[in-house]
Design a protein around this motif. Structure first.
Motif, short mmCIF file in Angstrom:
data_model
loop_
_atom_site.label_atom_id
_atom_site.label_comp_id
_atom_site.label_asym_id
_atom_site.label_seq_id
_atom_site.Cartn_x
_atom_site.Cartn_y
_atom_site.Cartn_z
N THR A 1 11.32 22.10 -47.80
CA THR A 1 12.11 21.88 -46.58
C THR A 1 13.30 22.82 -46.55
OG1 THR A 1 11.44 19.57 -46.38
CG2 THR A 1 13.51 20.19 -45.33
N ALA A 2 13.95 23.01 -47.70
CA ALA A 2 15.09 23.93 -47.77
C ALA A 2 14.67 25.36 -47.47
CB ALA A 2 15.73 23.84 -49.15
N VAL A 3 13.51 25.77 -47.96
CA VAL A 3 13.03 27.13 -47.68
C VAL A 3 12.75 27.30 -46.19
CG1 VAL A 3 11.13 28.76 -48.08
CG2 VAL A 3 12.08 27.47 -49.99
N LEU A 4 12.09 26.32 -45.58
CA LEU A 4 11.80 26.40 -44.15
C LEU A 4 13.09 26.46 -43.33
CD1 LEU A 4 8.82 23.90 -43.85
CD2 LEU A 4 8.75 26.34 -43.35
N ALA A 5 14.07 25.66 -43.72
CA ALA A 5 15.35 25.68 -43.01
C ALA A 5 16.01 27.05 -43.12
CB ALA A 5 16.27 24.59 -43.57
N THR A 6 15.94 27.66 -44.31
CA THR A 6 16.51 29.00 -44.50
C THR A 6 15.80 30.03 -43.65
OG1 THR A 6 17.19 28.46 -46.77
CG2 THR A 6 16.98 30.79 -46.22
N LEU A 7 14.48 29.96 -43.59
CA LEU A 7 13.71 30.92 -42.80
C LEU A 7 14.06 30.82 -41.32
CD1 LEU A 7 10.20 30.55 -44.50
CD2 LEU A 7 11.81 32.45 -44.74
N VAL A 8 14.19 29.59 -40.82
CA VAL A 8 14.53 29.41 -39.40
C VAL A 8 15.96 29.86 -39.14
CG1 VAL A 8 14.87 27.70 -37.58
CG2 VAL A 8 12.85 27.57 -39.05
N ARG A 9 16.88 29.50 -40.02
CA ARG A 9 18.28 29.87 -39.84
C ARG A 9 18.47 31.38 -39.83
NH1 ARG A 9 22.27 31.57 -38.62
NH2 ARG A 9 24.41 31.02 -39.15
N HIS A 10 17.70 32.10 -40.65
CA HIS A 10 17.94 33.54 -40.81
C HIS A 10 16.76 34.39 -40.33
CE1 HIS A 10 21.63 32.76 -42.95
NE2 HIS A 10 21.02 31.99 -43.84
#
Length: 821
Positions: free
Chosen positions: A497-506
């Motif tokens: 979930t943290a990786v997906l959030a990072t990908l969407v944020r950046h």
């Protein structure tokens, strides 16, 4: 005044009375939509009937007046033309000609558009057999005046011919629809759509009526009439606001049309248009598949059917997945399927259909929507795996996703989807609405799954990367929050979930940094490494960046952008792997740069060299098919050496603008001369490309640059003359320019970022303003997306250090005031 009063006024007053009654009907606020169209058709019917009766003396034997096409359907928009057929039995051609004059001239006198014909029933039937458009118009024939039996006979004959000839005419109609779609595009994605001609528009809705009239197949009825009514309402409002018979919903008229319809704004209008077009397009897909299936079954000869057992052979049902089979070219539910007990079945059926490259049956989707229970939270592992399989199926994903959306299954699975569904993107770079762009990104990402260690995270990030566009503020920030919620709901663990959030944020980080920042600056690379956090996330972000850009449109990605992003990824990967990040040293000049510098110092003038740059795709197996055909030009490298002096940047930028050369990157640095020669030379290493046509000769560029530097060439005046001779079309008012100082972007220079409407000479104007502000430009990174320019300037004070905070802010304000002027 009632509609009866209006009609009576038209009858009593002749053409003038009709015109007044028509105007009153169109301007009264009480009626709109279907009631107004019906009233306008009725008013026109009565007027034309009166003209007909006056011309025939009230007898009308052997002749009738018939409304066809849109008028035949009673769908008169304010500026619609009148489609009329004067039908006669051929007994008195002279009298018919005189009657035609008494009918057509009053219509023309009022300035109404008229599409008319005079034919016998035999001629009408023959013309319909030769011209499909005529036959389609006659399918909606409606009697207005005269010999009712003549009209009724023609209607019966035309309908019988249409049904008898359906196996031949329907494929012709389908081809006509496909050609029109190719020419006009898809209504559900266009920023300036043609409500009638584009795919999913009013023409397609009429074609579906024609298919139904053939009795060969029928369109899905749910929502179709509503969608058609909505497009007609928009066309009515468009006619009223423009005063013209137009079907093109131009950008500059959308706010007025929205106000006429009582809608909040132009975006709300477009979203309603897109929703209607999507209903019609989906109905068309389903209907034409059904037509093809029926025609294929009819093409089996009776003798062959007899050989196969005397009857129609039952189509085979091949298993695709649990509860899903292939039947007659579609993915359908198996007889044993129990959707009410199997909440994963919608995703399993969709994944199986996409993997097999098959459409998902409308009846299957409707049954799934009606009976399937919601998935638990978090989703079971199988549901998540089926979603990933669906997203990873490539191009077939699109039609399967559309089928799920048509019955509301997507928003049931992902409630946040509702905010991006049919949402327009007012940016010419984007080809699609937000929701379709997300699916297109997943389609592109499916081609990159062999490049990454976690294909599932790449595909889900592709689906969610712009999900925040339905919320206020920065869509990347809002999207990060939504992505965390969705990822947890569909069953990803905390780390994923943290990786997906990072990908969407950046998801915009790599391309924005690569095209707008100095990659030789350690602060640039370190900032990206800190944001990404790990090599695996960087690998996913690289693939997502390319998929996102390719799914946006041709202006968003190129080999040049790809090479810059790849260079940035390589540098960031080294930092994440633990390689030391050292301060950059001044690069030693190449032999060519040194030769140019010496020549510039010797001649006391500019010296330049042009060299074309090309680069093939790094990975043809995963590249865009259109790019694999051959190397794509990265532009032309322009090397300029000139004795160090003021005004070099605006002079060079102005000369390039005069020669219609677009600047992609611009680097400037002072080069010391070799062998103890005193003085320095300014070296410019720029990447340029011709706007159109071939590149100018280097000698011509040098001659103009010499004149620009000595002041004998007035660049500003030359550019103004060119703009005056070829003024740009006035379109939508662009948003105001914005100039900001990027905080902590570099320790070596101050980064000033300019966002403005792209225009010839923009870099010249900015360069002149920066020179006037007394700052030195070390490098410039120019990026153009559609009509938007985003330029980043690395500037220093004369001694080569960054500007103090207030001085930097002052320069930014001056640039913004210049661009607003």
């Amino acid at each position: 005044m009632t509609s009866t009063d209006v009609t009576k006024e038209a009858e009593d007053s002749g053409p003038g009375g009709y015109a007044a009654a028509r105007l009153r009907l169109l301007t009264e606020g009480a009626r709109s939509g279907p009631p107004r169209r019906s009233a306008l058709a009725g008013l026109t019917d009565d007027w034309l009937s009166g003209l007909f009766d006056a011309g025939t003396g009230g007898t009308g034997r052997g002749v009738s007046l018939v409304a066809v096409g849109g008028y035949g359907r009673g769908e008169l928009s304010p500026r619609s033309d009148l489609d009329l057929l004067l039908l006669h039995d051929g007994s008195d051609d002279k009298a018919v000609a005189a009657l035609a004059d008494r009918l057509w001239y009053p219509v023309w006198d009022l300035g109404l558009d008229l599409d008319h014909s005079v034919r016998t029933p035999a001629q009408a039937r023959k013309t319909a057999g030769e011209d499909l458009k005529v036959q389609l118009g006659l399918l909606d024939a409606r009697h207005l005046a005269g010999d009712l039996g003549l009209t009724a006979s023609l209607r019966t004959t035309v309908l019988a011919d249409w049904r008898n000839q359906a196996p031949k005419r329907l494929p012709e109609l389908r081809e006509l629809c496909a050609e029109r779609a190719e020419r006009q595009g898809e209504l559900q994605f266009l920023l300036e759509p043609d409500l009638k001609e584009a795919r999913g528009g009013l023409r397609d809705a009429t074609a579906l009526r024609a298919v139904a009239a053939s009795w060969l197949a029928d369109a899905p009825r749910e929502g179709l009439a509503d969608a058609r009514r909505r497009l007609l309402d928009v066309r009515d409002a468009l006619h009223l606001t423009t005063g013209r018979a137009t079907d093109r919903l131009a950008l500059q008229e959308q706010d007025q049309v929205a106000a006429e319809l009582g809608l909040l704004d132009a975006d709300t209008l477009l979203r309603q248009v897109y929703e209607a077009a999507r209903v019609i397009s989906y109905a068309g897909d389903v209907t034409w598949r059904e037509v093809g299936r029926v025609l294929r079954s009819r093409s089996v000869r009776p003798r062959l059917r007899a050989m196969l057992g005397g009857g129609k052979p039952a189509p085979e049902r091949s298993p695709l997945a649990e509860g899903v089979v292939e039947h007659d070219g579609e993915a359908v539910l198996a007889r044993t399927a129990r959707p009410e007990r199997d909440p994963v079945l919608p995703l399993r059926a969709a994944a199986a259909a996409a993997q097999a490259g098959l459409p998902l049956s409308r009846y299957a989707v409707r049954r799934l929507a009606a009976t399937t229970r919601p998935l638990p939270t978090p989703w079971p592992a199988e549901a998540r795996e089926q979603l990933v399989t669906l997203l990873g199926s490539g191009r077939p994903t699109v039609q399967v996703w559309e089928a799920l959306e048509a019955e509301g299954l997507v928003t049931r699975l992902l409630p946040d989807w509702e905010r991006v569904r049919c949402r327009p993107q007012r940016n010419a770079v984007h080809l699609w609405t937000v929701d379709r762009h997300l699916i297109e990104t997943a389609v592109r990402a499916a081609g990159f799954t062999r490049r990454v260690h976690r294909p599932d995270l790449l595909l889900v990030a592709a689906l969610l990367h712009d999900i925040g566009k339905g919320w206020p503020g920065d869509h990347s920030v809002a999207g990060e929050t939504i992505a965390r919620d969705v990822a947890a709901r569909i069953g990803f663990d905390r780390a994923d979930t943290a990786v997906l959030a990072t990908l969407v944020r950046h998801h915009l980080l790599l391309v924005e940094t690569a095209t707008r920042r100095d990659l030789d600056d350690p602060a640039t690379v370190r900032a990206v490494a800190d944001a990404v956090g790990s090599e695996h996330t960087l690998e996913l972000l690289h693939a997502l960046t390319e998929a996102d850009a390719l799914a946006t449109g041709p202006a968003a990605w190129s080999s040049w952008r790809g090479s810059l992003v790849a260079d940035l990824v390589k540098r960031v990967s080294g930092v994440l792997a633990g390689d030391p990040l050292e301060e950059p040293e001044a690069a030693a000049p190449t032999a060519e740069q040194e030769r140019l510098a010496v020549e510039a110092f010797r001649t006391r003038g500019p010296v330049l060299a042009l060299r074309a740059q090309t680069e093939p795709p790094a990975d043809p197996a995963s590249a865009d098919p259109a790019a694999v055909a051959g190397p794509e030009p990265l532009g032309v490298e322009l090397l300029i050496a000139v004795p160090d002096q003021e005004g070099v940047l605006p002079a060079v930028a102005g000369v390039l603008a005069m020669h219609r050369l677009t600047v992609r990157t611009a680097e400037l640095r002072s080069l010391p001369l070799p062998d103890g020669v005193e003085g320095s030379v300014l070296l410019l290493d720029w990447r340029v490309a011709a706007e159109y046509g071939s590149l100018p000769q280097a000698a011509r560029l040098r001659a103009d640059l010499v004149r620009a530097l000595d002041g004998s060439l007035d660049i500003a005046a030359r550019l103004a003359e060119r703009d005056a001779a070829h003024p740009r079309r006035r379109g939508v008012e662009p948003p105001p320019p914005r100039v900001t100082v990027a905080p902590a972007a570099s320790r070596l220079a101050t980064v000033i970022e300019v966002r403005a409407q792209d225009a010839p000479g923009l870099l010249f104007r900015l360069g002149r303003a920066l020179e006037a502000a007394g700052v030195r430009v070390r490098s410039a990174h120019v990026s153009t997306l559609g009509a938007n320019a985003v330029d980043a300037f690395y500037v220093t004070r004369g001694e080569g250090v960054p500007l103090p905070g207030e001085a930097a802010a002052s320069v930014a304000r001056e640039l913004e005031e210049l661009l607003r002027a």
